[in-house]
Design an enzyme around this catalytic site. Structure first.
Site, PDB file in Angstrom:
ATOM      1  N   ASP A  10     -45.736  13.163   2.748  1.00  0.00           N
ATOM      2  CA  ASP A  10     -44.770  13.958   2.002  1.00  0.00           C
ATOM      3  C   ASP A  10     -45.543  15.062   1.280  1.00  0.00           C
ATOM      4  O   ASP A  10     -46.776  15.032   1.234  1.00  0.00           O
ATOM      5  CB  ASP A  10     -44.048  13.056   0.995  1.00  0.00           C
ATOM      6  N   ALA A  12     -44.372  17.403  -2.193  1.00  0.00           N
ATOM      7  CA  ALA A  12     -44.304  17.346  -3.660  1.00  0.00           C
ATOM      8  C   ALA A  12     -44.281  15.913  -4.174  1.00  0.00           C
ATOM      9  O   ALA A  12     -43.462  15.103  -3.765  1.00  0.00           O
ATOM     10  CB  ALA A  12     -43.075  18.097  -4.157  1.00  0.00           C
ATOM     11  N   LYS A  52     -32.441  19.520  -0.335  1.00  0.00           N
ATOM     12  CA  LYS A  52     -32.056  19.876  -1.698  1.00  0.00           C
ATOM     13  C   LYS A  52     -30.552  20.050  -1.903  1.00  0.00           C
ATOM     14  O   LYS A  52     -30.031  19.738  -2.976  1.00  0.00           O
ATOM     15  CB  LYS A  52     -32.823  21.121  -2.153  1.00  0.00           C
ATOM     16  N   ASP A 185     -43.677   9.359  -2.148  1.00  0.00           N
ATOM     17  CA  ASP A 185     -43.579   8.974  -3.558  1.00  0.00           C
ATOM     18  C   ASP A 185     -42.147   8.755  -4.027  1.00  0.00           C
ATOM     19  O   ASP A 185     -41.919   8.521  -5.209  1.00  0.00           O
ATOM     20  CB  ASP A 185     -44.222  10.057  -4.437  1.00  0.00           C
TER      21      ASP A 185
END
Length: 264
Positions: A10, A12, A52, A185
């Protein structure tokens, strides 16, 4: 025996942008400035990892946020609201993305170790291709490079669907899901790996799930973070993670463990 030949990272919160703050700040501003609704850090972070525009829908669908929207506007939110908010989100995010491309500590060294073993480095993201035109060069200028990048624009659906992982496997010529580790994360990252039937590995320190800046983390003794880290580990394991690591530096040993387990 099929050894691990590809790691799908991943971006960010895993590779760059410790704590995943670039999108967080943009989401907070959008809800406050565009719709006059204050949301919490936890609400803004919960859907992180999704495309998003899907992230905005997920926040609006939360009971508390939906209730605030209905109380303020006397109606349900709709596609036009989402589109307007997404346009505003992009404006805020594009204005700050270049400042959030620094590799998380341990990432560069870990990637170098994996490459020495002949492991290919792919990547998936919740960012669009346009956003990655800022993030990827910024990270490369600081030493972080991947062999492949797939954004949600290129596949039928973003996370938690498995398609970005599958496209990485095609692009990198990796024939089996047994040879792939997905590292992330967020809960969406974990589920992406699980849905793709690859090894799914969560990283705690620096993660969106932990939600702490590097400065804040380093300002307090390590033992003070153990309770929060335990919560994050439990959430990731509950989402289906095969392994949850404290830091990215533990990844090579984790891969060795996977290879040895397969051999056994």
């Amino acid at each position: 025996m099929k050894k691990i030949s590809g790691v799908i990272m991943d971006w960010a919160g895993t590779a760059v942008d410790y704590g995943c703050f670039a999108p967080l700040n943009a989401f907070l501003k959008v809800f406050s400035e565009e719709k006059g609704i204050d949301i919490t850090y936890r609400q803004a972070r919960e859907p992180m990892g999704l495309l998003k525009i899907d992230h905005i829908k997920a926040i609006l669908s939360m009971p508390e946020v939906n209730e605030k929207f209905r109380a303020l506007y006397k109606r349900d939110w709709n596609k036009r609201d989402v589109d307007e908010m997404y346009t505003s989100f992009e404006k805020h995010l594009f204005a700050s993305l270049k400042d959030f491309t620094t590799p998380i500590p341990g990432v560069l060294e870990t990637m170098a170790m994996l490459r020495e073993q002949g492991i290919k480095i792919g990547s998936t993201t919740g960012y669009t291709a346009k956003m990655m035109e800022i993030v990827r060069p910024g990270a490369e200028a600081k030493g972080y490079r991947v062999d492949n990048l797939v954004t949600p624009n290129e596949v039928p659906a973003g996370r938690p669907a498995p398609y970005m992982i599958y496209k990485n496997m095609i692009d990198l010529a990796i024939p089996s899901v047994d040879q792939v580790v997905k590292v992330g994360d967020t809960i969406a990252d974990i589920k992406e790996g699980v849905n793709a039937k690859v090894w799914s590995v969560g990283i705690v320190t620096g993660s969106n799930e932990m939600g702490v800046s590097e400065e804040e983390y380093n300002s307090r003794p390590a033992e003070e973070w153990e309770s929060l880290k335990k919560e994050v580990r439990e959430r990731m394991l509950a989402a289906g993670a095969h392994f949850v690591l404290d830091t990215i530096a533990e990844l090579p040993a984790c891969i060795e463990k996977i290879n040895n387990r397969d051999q056994a």
